[in-house]
Design a protein around this motif. Structure first.
Motif, PDB file in Angstrom:
ATOM      1  N   LEU B 118       0.818  -1.220   0.000  1.00 11.02           N
ATOM      2  CA  LEU B 118       0.000   0.000   0.000  1.00 11.02           C
ATOM      3  C   LEU B 118       0.849   1.267   0.000  1.00 11.02           C
ATOM      4  N   LEU B 119       1.910   1.257   0.824  1.00  7.71           N
ATOM      5  CA  LEU B 119       2.654   2.507   1.027  1.00  7.71           C
ATOM      6  C   LEU B 119       3.999   2.513   0.316  1.00  7.71           C
ATOM      7  N   GLY B 120       4.552   1.327   0.045  1.00  4.95           N
ATOM      8  CA  GLY B 120       5.873   1.256  -0.586  1.00  4.95           C
ATOM      9  C   GLY B 120       5.954   2.033  -1.892  1.00  4.95           C
ATOM     10  N   PRO B 121       5.013   1.825  -2.823  1.00  3.66           N
ATOM     11  CA  PRO B 121       5.102   2.514  -4.119  1.00  3.66           C
ATOM     12  C   PRO B 121       5.051   4.034  -3.985  1.00  3.66           C
ATOM     13  N   ARG B 122       4.291   4.532  -2.988  1.00  2.63           N
ATOM     14  CA  ARG B 122       4.186   5.987  -2.819  1.00  2.63           C
ATOM     15  C   ARG B 122       5.527   6.593  -2.412  1.00  2.63           C
ATOM     16  N   LEU B 123       6.287   5.821  -1.676  1.00  2.00           N
ATOM     17  CA  LEU B 123       7.533   6.363  -1.137  1.00  2.00           C
ATOM     18  C   LEU B 123       8.588   6.499  -2.227  1.00  2.00           C
ATOM     19  N   ARG B 124       8.541   5.615  -3.211  1.00  2.00           N
ATOM     20  CA  ARG B 124       9.633   5.571  -4.168  1.00  2.00           C
ATOM     21  C   ARG B 124       9.651   6.775  -5.101  1.00  2.00           C
ATOM     22  N   ILE B 125       8.437   7.315  -5.398  1.00  2.00           N
ATOM     23  CA  ILE B 125       8.421   8.334  -6.435  1.00  2.00           C
ATOM     24  C   ILE B 125       8.690   9.734  -5.905  1.00  2.00           C
ATOM     25  N   GLN B 126       8.790   9.916  -4.600  1.00  2.00           N
ATOM     26  CA  GLN B 126       9.028  11.273  -4.125  1.00  2.00           C
ATOM     27  C   GLN B 126      10.096  11.286  -3.033  1.00  2.00           C
ATOM     28  N   GLN B 127      10.767  12.394  -2.913  1.00  2.00           N
ATOM     29  CA  GLN B 127      11.886  12.479  -1.972  1.00  2.00           C
ATOM     30  C   GLN B 127      11.652  13.536  -0.893  1.00  2.00           C
ATOM     31  N   CYS B 192      14.903   8.836   3.832  1.00  2.00           N
ATOM     32  CA  CYS B 192      14.593   9.449   2.548  1.00  2.00           C
ATOM     33  C   CYS B 192      15.574  10.562   2.222  1.00  2.00           C
ATOM     34  N   GLN B 193      16.050  11.233   3.265  1.00  2.00           N
ATOM     35  CA  GLN B 193      16.959  12.338   3.027  1.00  2.00           C
ATOM     36  C   GLN B 193      18.397  11.847   2.850  1.00  2.00           C
ATOM     37  N   VAL B 194      18.783  10.880   3.675  1.00  2.00           N
ATOM     38  CA  VAL B 194      20.194  10.479   3.717  1.00  2.00           C
ATOM     39  C   VAL B 194      20.494   9.374   2.716  1.00  2.00           C
ATOM     40  N   LYS B 195      19.577   8.411   2.553  1.00  2.00           N
ATOM     41  CA  LYS B 195      19.874   7.245   1.723  1.00  2.00           C
ATOM     42  C   LYS B 195      18.588   6.778   1.042  1.00  2.00           C
ATOM     43  N   PRO B 196      18.055   7.601   0.126  1.00  2.00           N
ATOM     44  CA  PRO B 196      16.746   7.249  -0.463  1.00  2.00           C
ATOM     45  C   PRO B 196      16.781   5.942  -1.240  1.00  2.00           C
ATOM     46  N   GLU B 197      17.953   5.546  -1.760  1.00  2.00           N
ATOM     47  CA  GLU B 197      17.991   4.328  -2.569  1.00  2.00           C
ATOM     48  C   GLU B 197      17.723   3.079  -1.733  1.00  2.00           C
ATOM     49  N   ILE B 198      17.722   3.234  -0.408  1.00  2.00           N
ATOM     50  CA  ILE B 198      17.471   2.083   0.470  1.00  2.00           C
ATOM     51  C   ILE B 198      16.078   1.510   0.199  1.00  2.00           C
ATOM     52  N   PHE B 199      15.139   2.366  -0.204  1.00  2.00           N
ATOM     53  CA  PHE B 199      13.770   1.902  -0.423  1.00  2.00           C
ATOM     54  C   PHE B 199      13.581   1.280  -1.795  1.00  2.00           C
ATOM     55  N   ALA B 200      14.411   1.668  -2.762  1.00  2.00           N
ATOM     56  CA  ALA B 200      14.129   1.297  -4.144  1.00  2.00           C
ATOM     57  C   ALA B 200      14.420  -0.154  -4.505  1.00  2.00           C
ATOM     58  N   PRO B 201      15.650  -0.667  -4.313  1.00  2.00           N
ATOM     59  CA  PRO B 201      16.002  -1.886  -5.030  1.00  2.00           C
ATOM     60  C   PRO B 201      15.326  -3.136  -4.496  1.00  2.00           C
ATOM     61  N   ALA B 202      14.974  -3.113  -3.223  1.00  2.00           N
ATOM     62  CA  ALA B 202      14.519  -4.362  -2.614  1.00  2.00           C
ATOM     63  C   ALA B 202      13.105  -4.731  -3.035  1.00  2.00           C
ATOM     64  N   HIS B 203      12.329  -3.769  -3.512  1.00  2.00           N
ATOM     65  CA  HIS B 203      10.956  -4.095  -3.886  1.00  2.00           C
ATOM     66  C   HIS B 203      10.918  -4.929  -5.153  1.00  2.00           C
TER      67      HIS B 203
END
Lengths: 258, 204
Positions: B118-127, B192-203
């Motif tokens: 539900l929330l994962g996709p929303r996080l990826r597109i914005q910083q 999100c500020q320090v290491k935003p890529e942490i959310f991206a690859p694992a999905h």
């Protein structure tokens, strides 16, 4: 692998190796712990459950579990169940033994609460004695010998290692916060600081994990370990396994006949 | 808090939970790339260490659960991570039982998956840090709230005698939900500020 074996996150030496149980094969102890839990959950009579608790106590003595720490863990467990245990004597219908206004304590409800209390405590004691005394890394190897998926076992071994690393890192960050006069309290500021603490913990550990993976790949790691050869079960392994198996089978049989 | 001990639940609930957990873990392990294992282990270790941390709330204290945060960062990989952490907790600390491992895994991992979907996709597109904070807030609330409901469901399905206790059980999750929301929000904002890529690859 030996560094992994020594990395013990409990911040105290692993339970003394002098205990008799610690000499037995870890995969055997895991199987016995699971079997004990399964049998105890199936028991329903108070005398049989008391016998199971006594058996678990014997295992704890054989494993030389530290008394204070073990009792603390069992108390924490009982605290978790407190709301359930308090409500059961009131909510199970049956012969009342005492009345408080509109509420009646029933014999059946008290028995049910006692059953749950005994089952939970007997199981946790046996599991701590049999499985909790396995060295963390050997725990992973035991899981591999029990045919858990290789990726899951690799994940477990990495987790065991990182728990030790993260706990050190956590202490370092907490100390840095203390140096800046942070004191944990029930305020929103304090909760946010904990959030930042976990966030920093993740950032640092992720970067560390990236470095470690890169270094392991350089040395030919393909995402799988080579497992150490399993030594066959010894005579004392068999003896102990048969004895404990027999004891639990007796418990189950007396339950079925009762 | 979400760790149900042995002896509390009935056999059908234990078997059902075990089967569901086995299915979820199989999917999770299949989707877990071998290169992803170290990062997944980091999250499992954070989950484990967080359960030893006391955060004060009023007169008591709680241990953060962090399943919402795990869902955000790991996606499906959160399931095997939670299983491994629960197994280690059961064996070494006596938190939660062995026969209840499947049910406990479902109670914690299903909310993590819900957060991921539900929330994962929303996080990826914005910083934007403020929005990340709000998504983290929702993730913390959803993670703990769903876990509380699932624990209650497992108890209610195990016996009608537990039903009067469910109010108390739900109430005991209140302080945790409050703390968890703020902690997850702050952690998500920072990441999100320090290491935003942490959310991206694992999905995925």
């Amino acid at each position: 692998m030996s560094a992994l074996v020594r990395a013990d996150w409990r911040a105290e030496p692993a339970a003394s190796p002098a205990g008799r149980l610690q000499a037995l094969a870890p995969e055997l102890r895991l199987v016995l712990a699971a079997a004990f839990a399964l049998v105890t959950v199936l028991l329903g009579q108070i005398p049989q459950l008391l016998a199971a608790l006594a058996l678990a106590g014997l295992l704890a003595v054989l494993a030389r579990l530290p008394l204070a720490r073990t009792l603390r863990r069992m108390l924490a467990l009982d605290g978790f169940m407190l709301p359930l245990l308090l409500v059961l004597p009131l909510s199970v219908p049956g012969v009342p033994v005492a009345r408080f206004g509109p509420f009646a304590l029933s014999v059946e409800g008290l028995a049910e609460a006692a059953r749950i209390l005994l089952t939970a405590n007997a199981t946790v004691l046996a599991v701590l004695a049999l499985a909790g005394t396995i060295e963390p890394a050997r725990f992973g190897h035991a899981c591999q010998r029990l045919r858990l998926p290789a990726k899951l076992v690799t994940l477990l071994l990495f987790t065991v290692r990182y728990i030790a690393v993260l706990q050190q890192e956590y202490r370092r960050l907490r100390q840095a916060m203390r140096a800046r006069a942070f004191r944990a309290s029930g305020s929103r500021h304090s909760w946010r600081s904990f959030g930042h603490l976990f966030g920093m913990l993740l950032v640092k550990s992720f970067e560390r994990a990236e470095r470690v993976t890169a270094a392991m790949r350089c040395r030919g790691f393909t995402g799988r370990y080579y497992w150490p050869e399993a030594p066959p079960l010894t005579a004392s392994d068999w003896r102990f396994g048969l004895l404990l198996g027999l004891a639990t089978a007796l418990l189950l049989a007396s339950e079925a006949l009762a | 808090m979400a760790h149900i001990p042995d002896g509390v639940l009935s056999a059908p609930v234990l078997i059902g939970g075990g089967l569901l957990a086995a299915g979820l873990v199989t999917v999770g392990v299949k989707r877990l790339g071998e290169a992803q294992i170290p990062q997944t282990a980091v999250l499992a270790a954070v989950f484990f260490v967080a359960s030893l941390v006391h955060i004060p709330v009023g007169p008591t204290s709680v241990h953060p659960l962090l399943n919402g945060l795990m869902g955000l960062v790991l996606g499906w990989a959160a399931v095997p991570a939670i299983l491994v952490a629960l197994l280690l907790q059961a064996a070494f600390f006596g938190f939660g039982g062995l026969t209840t491992l499947g049910v406990n895994c479902c109670n914690i991992a299903v909310p993590a998956l819900a957060v991921a979907l539900l929330l994962g996709p929303r996080l990826r597109i914005q910083q934007d840090r403020r929005r990340a904070f709000l998504i983290g807030l929702a993730a913390g609330l959803l993670g703990v709230g769903l876990t509380a409901l699932m624990v209650c469901a497992a108890l209610a399905l195990s016996g009608p005698a537990y039903v009067p206790a469910l109010g108390l059980v739900l109430l005991s999750y209140g302080p945790l939900a409050l703390v968890e929301a703020v902690v997850t929000a702050a952690a998500t904002g920072l990441l999100c500020q320090v290491k935003p890529e942490i959310f991206a690859p694992a999905h995925g």
